[in-house]
Design a protein around this motif. Structure first.
Motif, PDB file in Angstrom:
ATOM      1  N   ARG A  68       0.839  -1.209   0.000  1.00  0.00           N
ATOM      2  CA  ARG A  68       0.000   0.000   0.000  1.00  0.00           C
ATOM      3  C   ARG A  68       0.870   1.253   0.000  1.00  0.00           C
ATOM      4  NH1 ARG A  68      -3.123  -3.058   4.008  1.00  0.00           N
ATOM      5  NH2 ARG A  68      -5.026  -3.828   3.011  1.00  0.00           N
ATOM      6  N   LEU A  71       2.228   1.656  -3.488  1.00  0.00           N
ATOM      7  CA  LEU A  71       1.192   2.116  -4.412  1.00  0.00           C
ATOM      8  C   LEU A  71       0.957   3.612  -4.258  1.00  0.00           C
ATOM      9  CD1 LEU A  71      -1.423  -0.768  -4.066  1.00  0.00           C
ATOM     10  CD2 LEU A  71      -0.091  -0.217  -6.098  1.00  0.00           C
ATOM     11  N   HIS A  90      -2.720  -0.749 -11.818  1.00  0.00           N
ATOM     12  CA  HIS A  90      -1.507  -0.183 -11.232  1.00  0.00           C
ATOM     13  C   HIS A  90      -0.843  -1.091 -10.192  1.00  0.00           C
ATOM     14  CE1 HIS A  90       1.419   2.762 -10.160  1.00  0.00           C
ATOM     15  NE2 HIS A  90       0.911   2.988  -8.968  1.00  0.00           N
ATOM     16  N   PRO A  91      -1.601  -1.795  -9.340  1.00  0.00           N
ATOM     17  CA  PRO A  91      -0.939  -2.699  -8.381  1.00  0.00           C
ATOM     18  C   PRO A  91      -0.048  -3.740  -9.060  1.00  0.00           C
ATOM     19  CG  PRO A  91      -3.207  -2.346  -7.720  1.00  0.00           C
ATOM     20  CD  PRO A  91      -3.057  -1.722  -9.090  1.00  0.00           C
ATOM     21  N   GLU A 132      -9.563  -3.735  -2.720  1.00  0.00           N
ATOM     22  CA  GLU A 132      -9.603  -2.349  -2.249  1.00  0.00           C
ATOM     23  C   GLU A 132      -9.428  -1.375  -3.416  1.00  0.00           C
ATOM     24  OE1 GLU A 132      -6.538  -1.927   0.636  1.00  0.00           O
ATOM     25  OE2 GLU A 132      -7.441  -3.338   2.046  1.00  0.00           O
ATOM     26  N   HIS A 133      -8.472  -1.678  -4.282  1.00  0.00           N
ATOM     27  CA  HIS A 133      -8.133  -0.791  -5.392  1.00  0.00           C
ATOM     28  C   HIS A 133      -9.306  -0.645  -6.366  1.00  0.00           C
ATOM     29  CE1 HIS A 133      -5.502   1.180  -8.306  1.00  0.00           C
ATOM     30  NE2 HIS A 133      -5.937   0.340  -9.231  1.00  0.00           N
ATOM     31  N   ARG A 137     -12.013   2.614  -7.043  1.00  0.00           N
ATOM     32  CA  ARG A 137     -12.121   3.243  -8.364  1.00  0.00           C
ATOM     33  C   ARG A 137     -13.510   3.085  -8.983  1.00  0.00           C
ATOM     34  NH1 ARG A 137      -7.579   5.005 -10.440  1.00  0.00           N
ATOM     35  NH2 ARG A 137      -8.534   5.116 -12.504  1.00  0.00           N
TER      36      ARG A 137
END
Length: 201
Positions: A68, A71, A90-91, A132-133, A137
């Motif tokens: 995290r 990121l 992105h992760p 989570e990501h 979004r």
């Protein structure tokens, strides 16, 4: 403003994380014991169990915290194209970059020298991070498909990452990410909100 207690907790957790990583590089995850970690970190057993249930819990939680942080610190930027990595994925870009910069560690964790337990832990960690990501979004047309999309992305990422670490293939982190992006986006495109589709370069 963080309290003294908060800072002390962060220092302790960071120390335990660093001690675990150093030991994994020295002897492999399977041979590391909680006592080894305590000795290396010079931390008491009760302190360890205040934060974590076992070494696997330490690996997952501290790994998530570290990822995290990465990121947040690394904004999308593509080294090989005019467009950056898909923010949606992105992760994955961060993971390939971290693995490339810390190859011995990642090989010890999820490569040939890794274990099924570590692979399951990594899978769990990435599942939580991607969930989570994507949720943040609001990327999907239907949130009920979130678990399916995350399972697809994480399984594909773990498969490509493991193959890359175990092979002698001369692909860079960015090339591996590009392969992952091209495959993954085509797989989940029907489930994405139109605003998150990738534009062709």
């Amino acid at each position: 403003m963080p309290t003294v207690t908060d800072r002390r907790v962060r220092r302790t957790r960071d120390l335990l994380h660093r001690s675990l990583i150093a030991l994994v590089l020295e002897k492999g995850y399977g041979r590391v014991t909680v006592q080894d970690i305590l000795d290396r970190a010079d931390v008491g057993r009760s302190t360890f169990y205040t934060h974590y249930q076992n070494k696997n819990d330490l690996l997952v939680e501290s790994g998530q915290e570290y990822l995290r942080t990465m990121l947040a610190e690394h904004a999308p930027a593509s080294p090989n194209t005019d467009r950056g990595p898909t923010p949606l994925l992105h992760p994955a870009w961060v993971i390939f970059r971290l693995a490339d910069g810390n190859r011995p560690l990642y090989q010890a964790l999820v490569g040939k020298r890794g274990s099924d337990l570590v692979a399951r832990s990594a899978h769990k960690m990435l599942t939580e991070v991607f969930t989570e990501h994507l949720r943040a979004r609001r990327a999907l047309k239907d949130d009920s498909r979130l678990e399916v999309v995350v399972a697809f992305l994480v399984s594909g990422l773990m498969g490509m990452l493991t193959w890359w670490l175990n092979s002698e293939a001369p692909f860079t982190a960015d090339e591996m990410y590009a392969c992952f992006e091209g495959t993954a986006i085509r797989g989940i495109e029907p489930l994405l909100d139109g605003t998150h589709l990738v534009e062709e370069p």
